[in-house]
Scaffold this active site. Structure first.
Site, PDB file in Angstrom:
ATOM      1  N   HIS A 101       0.836  -1.202   0.000  1.00  0.00           N
ATOM      2  CA  HIS A 101       0.000   0.000   0.000  1.00  0.00           C
ATOM      3  C   HIS A 101       0.871   1.254   0.000  1.00  0.00           C
ATOM      4  CE1 HIS A 101      -4.171   1.594   0.850  1.00  0.00           C
ATOM      5  NE2 HIS A 101      -3.428   2.693   0.994  1.00  0.00           N
ATOM      6  N   HIS A 128       1.214   5.260  -2.305  1.00  0.00           N
ATOM      7  CA  HIS A 128       0.686   6.169  -3.313  1.00  0.00           C
ATOM      8  C   HIS A 128       1.850   6.996  -3.855  1.00  0.00           C
ATOM      9  CE1 HIS A 128      -3.120   5.396  -1.173  1.00  0.00           C
ATOM     10  NE2 HIS A 128      -2.523   5.833  -0.075  1.00  0.00           N
ATOM     11  N   TYR A 136      -7.922  16.945   0.440  1.00  0.00           N
ATOM     12  CA  TYR A 136      -6.657  17.420   0.982  1.00  0.00           C
ATOM     13  C   TYR A 136      -5.670  17.587  -0.163  1.00  0.00           C
ATOM     14  CZ  TYR A 136      -4.933  12.614   0.449  1.00  0.00           C
ATOM     15  OH  TYR A 136      -4.561  11.396  -0.061  1.00  0.00           O
ATOM     16  N   ARG A 183     -10.485   0.300  -6.012  1.00  0.00           N
ATOM     17  CA  ARG A 183     -10.676   0.758  -4.641  1.00  0.00           C
ATOM     18  C   ARG A 183     -11.922   1.616  -4.538  1.00  0.00           C
ATOM     19  NH1 ARG A 183      -7.139   4.994  -0.963  1.00  0.00           N
ATOM     20  NH2 ARG A 183      -7.186   3.831   0.989  1.00  0.00           N
ATOM     21  N   ARG A 218     -18.165   7.627   1.364  1.00  0.00           N
ATOM     22  CA  ARG A 218     -19.026   8.442   0.512  1.00  0.00           C
ATOM     23  C   ARG A 218     -20.207   7.597   0.046  1.00  0.00           C
ATOM     24  NH1 ARG A 218     -13.915  10.613  -2.820  1.00  0.00           N
ATOM     25  NH2 ARG A 218     -14.154   8.548  -3.739  1.00  0.00           N
ATOM     26  N   HIS A 248      -6.318  -0.909   6.137  1.00  0.00           N
ATOM     27  CA  HIS A 248      -5.929  -0.285   7.403  1.00  0.00           C
ATOM     28  C   HIS A 248      -6.739  -0.790   8.604  1.00  0.00           C
ATOM     29  CE1 HIS A 248      -3.937   2.116   4.505  1.00  0.00           C
ATOM     30  NE2 HIS A 248      -4.797   3.095   4.405  1.00  0.00           N
ATOM     31  N   ASP A 271       1.620   2.414   3.697  1.00  0.00           N
ATOM     32  CA  ASP A 271       0.768   3.575   3.411  1.00  0.00           C
ATOM     33  C   ASP A 271       1.622   4.812   3.116  1.00  0.00           C
ATOM     34  OD1 ASP A 271      -1.658   4.939   3.000  1.00  0.00           O
ATOM     35  OD2 ASP A 271      -1.791   5.557   5.097  1.00  0.00           O
TER      36      ASP A 271
END
Length: 269
Positions: free
Chosen positions: A12, A14, A30, A105, A110, A158, A225
């Site tokens: 994981h 990014h 963000y 993902r 939401r 997570h 992460d």
């Protein structure tokens, strides 16, 4: 920190930027600083990880080009998890598959993503993709039965974002345990700092990690992460690997989590 076994996978991360080439989504929640694949290479070298999974972050919406190009640069030791929606065409999914993406993902914080869960799972099932879920822990009891009916396997990010202060008997963890027991659910032992704010070694998370591994070690994977977006205190990546050693002291089980399980889930050759 012990050196991880060969072909250990960070499941994981990014990458962000450069923003002139990969502009952020205007509706993002963000704004991260740049964090390129070149930056991550230094992290991987220090940790001793050789494989990596690039996960599409929310700040890029459904434009997967930043992670896609990083996949191409990293080659066969990288896989990707994309974000798609109802406007994504079948041809685009095929192109993502060819580029090394093996899952999609959904951000279940939401309502729109929650409503589209089953439809998106059906669209990727034929490619052998999984569905990765980023969701608040309190959603787990309500959504568990829906997840078990999906035509794909699914991955919980997570630790399911469960509050560790409420212990193993809380409904949220019991729902996650039931999903793990089903044999169709994977859990990422990642980002303990998002649910335990006391810092390393994240003692409140340890009972969660040990119980999940005890229940089904073949369905656990690990990730940093990196670069730890949208948090107040950025952890040391080495401390995250040291935490895994504490949760999983047996070398053979830790190898399964770092090497064998990711090879199956992410279809590394």
């Amino acid at each position: 920190m012990h050196r991880p076994p060969p072909l250990a996978c960070d499941c994981h991360i990014h990458v962000f930027g450069p923003f002139g080439r990969y502009p952020l989504d205007a509706a993002r929640r963000y704004t991260p600083p740049p964090a390129t694949l070149a930056d991550y290479r230094a992290v991987a070298t220090a940790l001793g990880t050789e494989r990596v999974v690039l996960v599409q972050p929310s700040v890029y919406g459904t434009d997967n080009s930043c992670q896609r190009d990083a996949l191409r640069e990293r080659g066969d030791r990288a896989r990707g998890v994309a974000v798609i929606d109802e406007t994504t065409t079948d041809a685009q999914i095929l192109a993502l598959d060819a580029a090394g993406f093996v899952g999609t993902r959904l951000n279940l914080t939401r309502a729109a993503d929650l409503d589209s869960l089953e439809a998106l799972a059906r669209r990727v099932a034929g490619r052998g993709w999984h569905v990765q879920l980023h969701l608040p822990g309190e959603a787990l009891p309500e959504i568990a039965d829906r997840l078990l009916q999906l035509p794909t396997e699914f991955v919980i990010d997570h630790f399911g974002r469960i509050d560790p202060r409420s212990g193993l008997e809380q409904p949220e963890f019991q729902a996650l345990a039931r999903l793990v027991d089903s044999g169709r659910c994977w859990v990422k032992l990642s980002a303990p700092y998002r649910i335990d704010l006391e810092g390393p070694p994240w003692r409140k998370v340890a009972p969660f990690a040990r119980e999940l591994v005890r229940r089904n070690p073949e369905r656990m994977v690990w990730g940093t992460d990196w670069p730890h977006p949208d948090v107040a205190v950025v952890p040391q990546d080495a401390a995250l690997l040291e935490a895994l050693e504490d949760w999983v002291p047996e070398d053979a089980v830790r190898r399964r989590i770092l090497v064998d399980n990711p090879a199956r889930l992410y279809r590394f050759r």
